[in-house]
Design a protein around this motif. Structure first.
Motif, PDB file in Angstrom:
ATOM      1  N   SER A  53       0.836  -1.213   0.000  1.00  0.00           N
ATOM      2  CA  SER A  53       0.000   0.000   0.000  1.00  0.00           C
ATOM      3  C   SER A  53       0.868   1.260   0.000  1.00  0.00           C
ATOM      4  N   VAL A  54       1.847   1.289  -0.881  1.00  0.00           N
ATOM      5  CA  VAL A  54       2.812   2.387  -0.921  1.00  0.00           C
ATOM      6  C   VAL A  54       2.163   3.661  -1.466  1.00  0.00           C
ATOM      7  N   ILE A  55       2.368   4.757  -0.763  1.00  0.00           N
ATOM      8  CA  ILE A  55       1.975   6.076  -1.258  1.00  0.00           C
ATOM      9  C   ILE A  55       3.125   6.559  -2.141  1.00  0.00           C
ATOM     10  N   GLU A  56       2.941   6.501  -3.463  1.00  0.00           N
ATOM     11  CA  GLU A  56       4.061   6.758  -4.369  1.00  0.00           C
ATOM     12  C   GLU A  56       4.404   8.241  -4.494  1.00  0.00           C
ATOM     13  N   GLN A  57       3.432   9.112  -4.312  1.00  0.00           N
ATOM     14  CA  GLN A  57       3.665  10.554  -4.330  1.00  0.00           C
ATOM     15  C   GLN A  57       3.038  11.165  -3.077  1.00  0.00           C
ATOM     16  N   LEU A  58       3.822  11.945  -2.339  1.00  0.00           N
ATOM     17  CA  LEU A  58       3.317  12.557  -1.108  1.00  0.00           C
ATOM     18  C   LEU A  58       3.710  14.026  -1.101  1.00  0.00           C
ATOM     19  N   ASP A  59       2.699  14.900  -1.070  1.00  0.00           N
ATOM     20  CA  ASP A  59       2.973  16.335  -1.005  1.00  0.00           C
ATOM     21  C   ASP A  59       2.499  16.885   0.341  1.00  0.00           C
ATOM     22  N   ASN A  60       2.695  18.182   0.539  1.00  0.00           N
ATOM     23  CA  ASN A  60       2.363  18.804   1.819  1.00  0.00           C
ATOM     24  C   ASN A  60       0.901  18.621   2.192  1.00  0.00           C
ATOM     25  N   ARG A  61       0.016  18.768   1.212  1.00  0.00           N
ATOM     26  CA  ARG A  61      -1.418  18.674   1.491  1.00  0.00           C
ATOM     27  C   ARG A  61      -1.809  17.257   1.914  1.00  0.00           C
ATOM     28  N   SER A  62      -1.336  16.259   1.157  1.00  0.00           N
ATOM     29  CA  SER A  62      -1.694  14.882   1.495  1.00  0.00           C
ATOM     30  C   SER A  62      -1.024  14.445   2.792  1.00  0.00           C
ATOM     31  N   TYR A  63       0.184  14.958   3.049  1.00  0.00           N
ATOM     32  CA  TYR A  63       0.864  14.638   4.305  1.00  0.00           C
ATOM     33  C   TYR A  63       0.055  15.143   5.501  1.00  0.00           C
ATOM     34  N   THR A  64      -0.444  16.366   5.396  1.00  0.00           N
ATOM     35  CA  THR A  64      -1.254  16.931   6.477  1.00  0.00           C
ATOM     36  C   THR A  64      -2.503  16.076   6.720  1.00  0.00           C
ATOM     37  N   ARG A  65      -3.122  15.634   5.622  1.00  0.00           N
ATOM     38  CA  ARG A  65      -4.332  14.815   5.747  1.00  0.00           C
ATOM     39  C   ARG A  65      -4.018  13.454   6.376  1.00  0.00           C
ATOM     40  N   TYR A  66      -2.969  12.780   5.874  1.00  0.00           N
ATOM     41  CA  TYR A  66      -2.609  11.464   6.396  1.00  0.00           C
ATOM     42  C   TYR A  66      -2.192  11.535   7.870  1.00  0.00           C
ATOM     43  N   ARG A  67      -1.552  12.619   8.227  1.00  0.00           N
ATOM     44  CA  ARG A  67      -1.136  12.769   9.632  1.00  0.00           C
ATOM     45  C   ARG A  67      -2.361  12.950  10.531  1.00  0.00           C
ATOM     46  N   ALA A  68      -3.326  13.747  10.080  1.00  0.00           N
ATOM     47  CA  ALA A  68      -4.542  13.958  10.860  1.00  0.00           C
ATOM     48  C   ALA A  68      -5.345  12.672  10.993  1.00  0.00           C
ATOM     49  N   GLU A  69      -5.301  11.828   9.960  1.00  0.00           N
ATOM     50  CA  GLU A  69      -6.035  10.565   9.979  1.00  0.00           C
ATOM     51  C   GLU A  69      -5.295   9.466  10.733  1.00  0.00           C
ATOM     52  N   GLY A  70      -4.045   9.717  11.130  1.00  0.00           N
ATOM     53  CA  GLY A  70      -3.267   8.712  11.842  1.00  0.00           C
ATOM     54  C   GLY A  70      -2.580   7.713  10.927  1.00  0.00           C
ATOM     55  N   VAL A  71      -2.668   7.928   9.607  1.00  0.00           N
ATOM     56  CA  VAL A  71      -1.974   7.049   8.662  1.00  0.00           C
ATOM     57  C   VAL A  71      -0.474   7.204   8.831  1.00  0.00           C
ATOM     58  N   VAL A  72      -0.043   8.444   8.988  1.00  0.00           N
ATOM     59  CA  VAL A  72       1.361   8.759   9.281  1.00  0.00           C
ATOM     60  C   VAL A  72       1.455   9.089  10.762  1.00  0.00           C
ATOM     61  N   ALA A  73       2.302   8.357  11.479  1.00  0.00           N
ATOM     62  CA  ALA A  73       2.385   8.558  12.930  1.00  0.00           C
ATOM     63  C   ALA A  73       3.765   8.151  13.433  1.00  0.00           C
ATOM     64  N   ASP A  74       3.985   8.395  14.721  1.00  0.00           N
ATOM     65  CA  ASP A  74       5.189   7.962  15.443  1.00  0.00           C
ATOM     66  C   ASP A  74       6.469   8.423  14.742  1.00  0.00           C
ATOM     67  N   GLY A  75       7.418   7.499  14.525  1.00  0.00           N
ATOM     68  CA  GLY A  75       8.724   7.864  13.996  1.00  0.00           C
ATOM     69  C   GLY A  75       8.705   8.360  12.566  1.00  0.00           C
ATOM     70  N   MET A  76       7.616   8.085  11.831  1.00  0.00           N
ATOM     71  CA  MET A  76       7.539   8.561  10.454  1.00  0.00           C
ATOM     72  C   MET A  76       7.329  10.067  10.387  1.00  0.00           C
ATOM     73  N   ILE A  77       6.769  10.661  11.430  1.00  0.00           N
ATOM     74  CA  ILE A  77       6.491  12.098  11.423  1.00  0.00           C
ATOM     75  C   ILE A  77       7.786  12.925  11.347  1.00  0.00           C
ATOM     76  N   PRO A  78       8.755  12.723  12.250  1.00  0.00           N
ATOM     77  CA  PRO A  78       9.994  13.506  12.116  1.00  0.00           C
ATOM     78  C   PRO A  78      10.735  13.208  10.823  1.00  0.00           C
ATOM     79  N   LYS A  79      10.637  11.968  10.319  1.00  0.00           N
ATOM     80  CA  LYS A  79      11.289  11.633   9.048  1.00  0.00           C
ATOM     81  C   LYS A  79      10.713  12.473   7.906  1.00  0.00           C
ATOM     82  N   LEU A  80       9.378  12.540   7.828  1.00  0.00           N
ATOM     83  CA  LEU A  80       8.743  13.303   6.761  1.00  0.00           C
ATOM     84  C   LEU A  80       8.917  14.806   6.952  1.00  0.00           C
TER      85      LEU A  80
END
Length: 259
Positions: free
Chosen positions: A198-225
């Motif tokens: 389920s790879v997100i092949e393209q990630l921009d600022n808008r989608s990152y904000t959405r995925y973070r709010a939804e909890g898709v992106v969390a924990d150690g991935m947040i500082p990485k992104l």
């Protein structure tokens, strides 16, 4: 046209797997042009600390580094892990040189101020000696940085390897067309952590904000992104996240970060 340089960060879970590490280092050695490697080693540091009876504490993906933890980290990062990687790169025909931020004053930092969290002996980067790094590259050496810096007053500082990679890429972008790769055990940023495909092949600022709010992106991935977007804003040409196949000439999926 600026010459090319690839800055590649390798995660601790790959480092802890001899087979995966061997595959990665073969691929890294085969990268054309100038290249810089940055490695962590947190999993191995945590393992050694446990054997020594030293507790490890993490907050939001970041390690709390007291005096005892710093000693363990230095042994693991700058010692065994760094030299093991350099030796294996030499075996792959890549003339590598193992470094920390303290060597040749390559990465200057300061101890992170205490706010709501006291991170201990953790460093935030102030600058990179780009001319010295360039001299190493021009001498056909591939620098291999561990996740240690210093404050200029004799104090070692544990510094997030993702951040070191980002800052190296940012500073080198003054002289080079720079691509930043974050290699770890996953194929990229995943929509479903339980689905490797389920790879997100393209990630921009808008989608990152959405995925973070939804909890898709969390924990150690947040500082990485956060580091990825910071690098793009500061001049890095391209940022990618994925497994070690990403840096090889393959058609494998991975995540490309864009604005």
């Amino acid at each position: 046209m600026k010459p090319l340089v690839s800055v590649v960060k390798i995660g601790g879970n790959v480092i802890g797997n001899d087979t995966e590490l061997a595959t990665f280092l073969k691929r890294f050695a085969a990268i054309k042009g100038h290249k810089i490697l940055v490695h962590g080693g947190g999993a191995l540091a945590t393992e050694l600390a446990a054997k020594l009876g030293i507790p490890s504490k993490m907050v939001q993906g970041r390690r709390i580094t007291d005096a005892q933890s710093l000693e363990v980290i230095t042994m693991v990062y700058a010692g065994l892990t760094n030299k093991k990687i350099v030796a294996k790169l030499q075996a792959n025909g890549c003339n590598a040189i193992g470094l920390s931020g303290t060597d040749a004053n390559l990465i200057q930092a300061h101890k992170r101020p205490v706010t709501d969290i006291d991170y201990g002996f953790v460093g935030d980067i102030d600058g990179v000696a780009t001319k010295t790094v360039s001299q190493l590259l021009k001498a056909d050496l591939s620098p291999v940085f561990c996740a240690l810096t210093h404050d200029g007053h004799g104090q070692l500082l544990n510094t997030n390897a993702d951040t070191i990679a980002a800052e190296l890429a940012i500073h080198m972008s003054r002289f080079y067309t720079t691509t930043l790769y974050y290699c770890f055990e996953k194929k990229g940023v995943l929509k479903d952590i339980d689905d490797e495909n389920s790879v997100i092949e393209q990630l921009d600022n808008r989608s990152y904000t959405r995925y973070r709010a939804e909890g898709v992106v969390a924990d150690g991935m947040i500082p990485k992104l956060d580091n990825c977007f910071h690098a793009l804003e500061r001049g890095v040409t391209k940022v990618c996240i994925g497994d070690t196949a990403m840096i090889a000439d393959t058609q494998n999926k991975f995540t490309t970060i864009t604005f």
